[in-house]
Design a protein around this motif. Structure first.
Motif, PDB file in Angstrom:
ATOM      1  N   THR A 320       0.839  -1.214   0.000  1.00 30.07           N
ATOM      2  CA  THR A 320       0.000   0.000   0.000  1.00 30.07           C
ATOM      3  C   THR A 320       0.871   1.260   0.000  1.00 30.07           C
ATOM      4  O   THR A 320       1.257   1.726  -1.047  1.00 30.07           O
ATOM      5  CB  THR A 320      -0.999   0.050   1.177  1.00 30.07           C
ATOM      6  N   ILE A 321       1.156   1.809   1.210  1.00 30.58           N
ATOM      7  CA  ILE A 321       1.970   3.028   1.301  1.00 30.58           C
ATOM      8  C   ILE A 321       3.033   2.816   2.375  1.00 30.58           C
ATOM      9  O   ILE A 321       2.734   2.369   3.481  1.00 30.58           O
ATOM     10  CB  ILE A 321       1.091   4.251   1.652  1.00 30.58           C
ATOM     11  N   VAL A 322       4.272   3.112   2.033  1.00 30.21           N
ATOM     12  CA  VAL A 322       5.391   2.949   2.955  1.00 30.21           C
ATOM     13  C   VAL A 322       6.142   4.275   3.050  1.00 30.21           C
ATOM     14  O   VAL A 322       6.567   4.816   2.026  1.00 30.21           O
ATOM     15  CB  VAL A 322       6.408   1.922   2.412  1.00 30.21           C
ATOM     16  N   PRO A 323       6.332   4.816   4.253  1.00 30.99           N
ATOM     17  CA  PRO A 323       7.103   6.056   4.356  1.00 30.99           C
ATOM     18  C   PRO A 323       8.582   5.836   4.029  1.00 30.99           C
ATOM     19  O   PRO A 323       9.128   4.765   4.307  1.00 30.99           O
ATOM     20  CB  PRO A 323       6.924   6.476   5.824  1.00 30.99           C
ATOM     21  N   ILE A 324       9.196   6.846   3.455  1.00 26.19           N
ATOM     22  CA  ILE A 324      10.640   6.811   3.172  1.00 26.19           C
ATOM     23  C   ILE A 324      11.336   7.626   4.255  1.00 26.19           C
ATOM     24  O   ILE A 324      10.917   8.753   4.550  1.00 26.19           O
ATOM     25  CB  ILE A 324      10.917   7.396   1.769  1.00 26.19           C
ATOM     26  N   GLY A 325      12.377   7.033   4.849  1.00 28.01           N
ATOM     27  CA  GLY A 325      13.071   7.693   5.958  1.00 28.01           C
ATOM     28  C   GLY A 325      14.303   8.456   5.522  1.00 28.01           C
ATOM     29  O   GLY A 325      14.481   9.626   5.879  1.00 28.01           O
ATOM     30  N   THR A 326      15.176   7.795   4.763  1.00 26.87           N
ATOM     31  CA  THR A 326      16.419   8.461   4.362  1.00 26.87           C
ATOM     32  C   THR A 326      16.747   8.220   2.893  1.00 26.87           C
ATOM     33  O   THR A 326      16.328   7.223   2.304  1.00 26.87           O
ATOM     34  CB  THR A 326      17.639   7.956   5.176  1.00 26.87           C
ATOM     35  N   PHE A 327      17.495   9.166   2.335  1.00 28.50           N
ATOM     36  CA  PHE A 327      18.083   9.033   1.001  1.00 28.50           C
ATOM     37  C   PHE A 327      19.591   9.033   1.200  1.00 28.50           C
ATOM     38  O   PHE A 327      20.136   9.982   1.765  1.00 28.50           O
ATOM     39  CB  PHE A 327      17.709  10.236   0.125  1.00 28.50           C
ATOM     40  N   THR A 328      20.260   7.977   0.754  1.00 26.58           N
ATOM     41  CA  THR A 328      21.708   7.920   0.886  1.00 26.58           C
ATOM     42  C   THR A 328      22.335   7.767  -0.490  1.00 26.58           C
ATOM     43  O   THR A 328      21.868   6.958  -1.299  1.00 26.58           O
ATOM     44  CB  THR A 328      22.128   6.727   1.779  1.00 26.58           C
ATOM     45  N   SER A 329      23.361   8.566  -0.756  1.00 25.72           N
ATOM     46  CA  SER A 329      24.100   8.430  -2.011  1.00 25.72           C
ATOM     47  C   SER A 329      25.578   8.475  -1.670  1.00 25.72           C
ATOM     48  O   SER A 329      25.944   8.610  -0.496  1.00 25.72           O
ATOM     49  CB  SER A 329      23.741   9.567  -2.972  1.00 25.72           C
ATOM     50  N   SER A 330      26.421   8.421  -2.687  1.00 26.59           N
ATOM     51  CA  SER A 330      27.857   8.506  -2.424  1.00 26.59           C
ATOM     52  C   SER A 330      28.206   9.883  -1.848  1.00 26.59           C
ATOM     53  O   SER A 330      29.261  10.063  -1.249  1.00 26.59           O
ATOM     54  CB  SER A 330      28.641   8.226  -3.706  1.00 26.59           C
ATOM     55  N   ALA A 331      27.282  10.875  -1.989  1.00 31.73           N
ATOM     56  CA  ALA A 331      27.552  12.241  -1.514  1.00 31.73           C
ATOM     57  C   ALA A 331      27.120  12.468  -0.065  1.00 31.73           C
ATOM     58  O   ALA A 331      27.476  13.479   0.529  1.00 31.73           O
ATOM     59  CB  ALA A 331      26.859  13.254  -2.423  1.00 31.73           C
TER      60      ALA A 331
END
Ligand code: PLP
Length: 371
Positions: A320-331
């Motif tokens: 259904t719907i899942v919250p997103i907590g973090t965005f991680t990249s090489s930066a």
């Protein structure tokens, strides 16, 4: 590709001679997980060039026998769908927007040079399976019966061309609440080494190959301690497209104004989710501003830094719907503060589940009563 119309769809019924005993089924249903257990029956119908679709059969769940030179095994003409049947408060069973899934299956088929199902067949066949296995539809605790329709090329031979024979089948699997006790936020790895879909490719089709090519990136996400991949566009690696196998939404709050925005479908690289379409409808009705457009990763990350992007969430049939907590990249890593129980995500999630489980009126005609 054209399908030969099947005016009335006869279904041959071969009941399972020994369905799973009630106690065993109940043991499974107490904690079904996802996609681990299958019901007693399945539906199968075959297509041949020149003859069109044959007679459908509702039969005991069983393995397919495939010649090693079966086309799908080599060249990947394989598509699928996923949707759910929900127990209703009055004891009946409803599916959610089967017409939308039927339509999408035929669009996927078209993209992979496969035959479409005739109008009405998708719903007639999935209904027949649900009716036969209605004991397998979970009751209470937000479980549901997950339906997995699929089509694959069955011509035997190694010539590279559209197969002259196909098999459409439907299996069903009881699914528990995807996330018990509410969905924990997922942490995303911003993937720049691989892409899910390129313009002109198969990104808008629900085909097996899209998943095959995504697995290495999923493994990479896990190596970086993340749960899922955030896919960027193939051309510039600047615009957000999807999360794993789910669509994504973002919420911008400025004062009292709330705007939901999501990547537009016009690039042809994003899977047109039925959940996505339903959320757009619910959001407009709830009075939120809604935008379908390109979403630059930098816009998101800057919005998180200054606090205007207050929520991010992913959506799809399974969870259904899942919250997103973090965005991680090489930066680096960007964290969205947990938005709490009156978040836009939680509000829309409740509205959607209330419709699916028959707890509110069906304003949009999304429920289909099966039995
Ligand atoms: C199936 C799928 C979705 C979600 O579609 P729903 O119809 O909402 O379940 C999103 N993205 C991808 C890549 C998918 O395969």
């Amino acid at each position: 590709m054209n399908s030969t119309p099947t005016p009335d769809l006869p279904i041959e019924r071969i009941p399972h001679p020994s369905p799973l005993p009630t106690e065993e089924r109940e043991r499974i249903m107490a904690s079904p997980g996802f996609g681990r257990h299958f019901t007693d029956h399945m539906v199968v119908i075959r297509w041949k060039r020149g003859a069109g679709w044959g007679t459908a059969s509702l039969q005991p769940y069983q393995p397919f026998t495939l010649d090693p030179a079966t086309s799908a095994l080599h060249y990947g003409q394989a598509i699928f769908e996923g949707f759910k049947a929900y127990a209703q408060p009055d004891g009946s069973i409803c599916t959610f927007r089967p017409d939308a899934h039927a339509q999408r299956l035929n669009l996927s088929a078209q993209r992979l040079a496969m035959p479409g199902l005739p109008p009405g067949a998708f719903t007639a066949l999935t209904d027949a399976l649900i009716q036969a296995d209605r004991q397998w539809v979970p009751r209470g605790d937000e479980g549901a019966l997950y339906l997995r329709p699929m089509m694959l090329a069955t011509e035997v031979g190694l010539g590279v061309r559209p197969s002259s024979e196909y098999l459409f089948a439907v299996i069903a699997s009881p699914a528990g609440a995807y996330f018990r006790g509410g969905a924990a936020p997922v942490n995303l790895w911003v993937c720049t080494d691989h892409v899910r879909a390129a313009p002109g490719g198969t990104g808008a089709a629900k085909c097996a190959g899209n998943y095959a090519s995504s697995l290495v990136a999923q493994a990479e996400a896990e190596k970086h301690g993340c749960d899922q991949v955030l896919w960027l566009d193939a051309t510039e690696h600047r615009f957000v497209e999807e999360m794993g196998g789910m669509n994504v939404f973002f919420v911008r709050r400025v004062g009292a104004a709330v705007t939901l925005f999501t990547p537009a479908l016009d690039s042809g690289t994003i899977l047109p989710g039925v959940t996505r379409a339903s959320i757009l409808e619910l959001a407009r009705h709830a009075g939120y501003q809604v935008e379908e457009r390109r979403v630059a990763l930098t816009e998101l990350l800057e919005g998180i830094e200054v606090g205007t992007v207050s929520e991010a969430f992913a959506c799809g049939t399974a969870a259904t719907i899942v919250p997103i907590g973090t965005f991680t990249s090489s930066a680096g890593s960007w964290k969205i503060e947990p938005p709490g129980s009156n978040s836009v995500a939680a509000t829309l999630r409740k509205q959607l589940l209330d419709i699916q489980f028959g707890r509110v009126a069906d304003r949009w005609g999304w429920r289909h009563r099966v039995c």
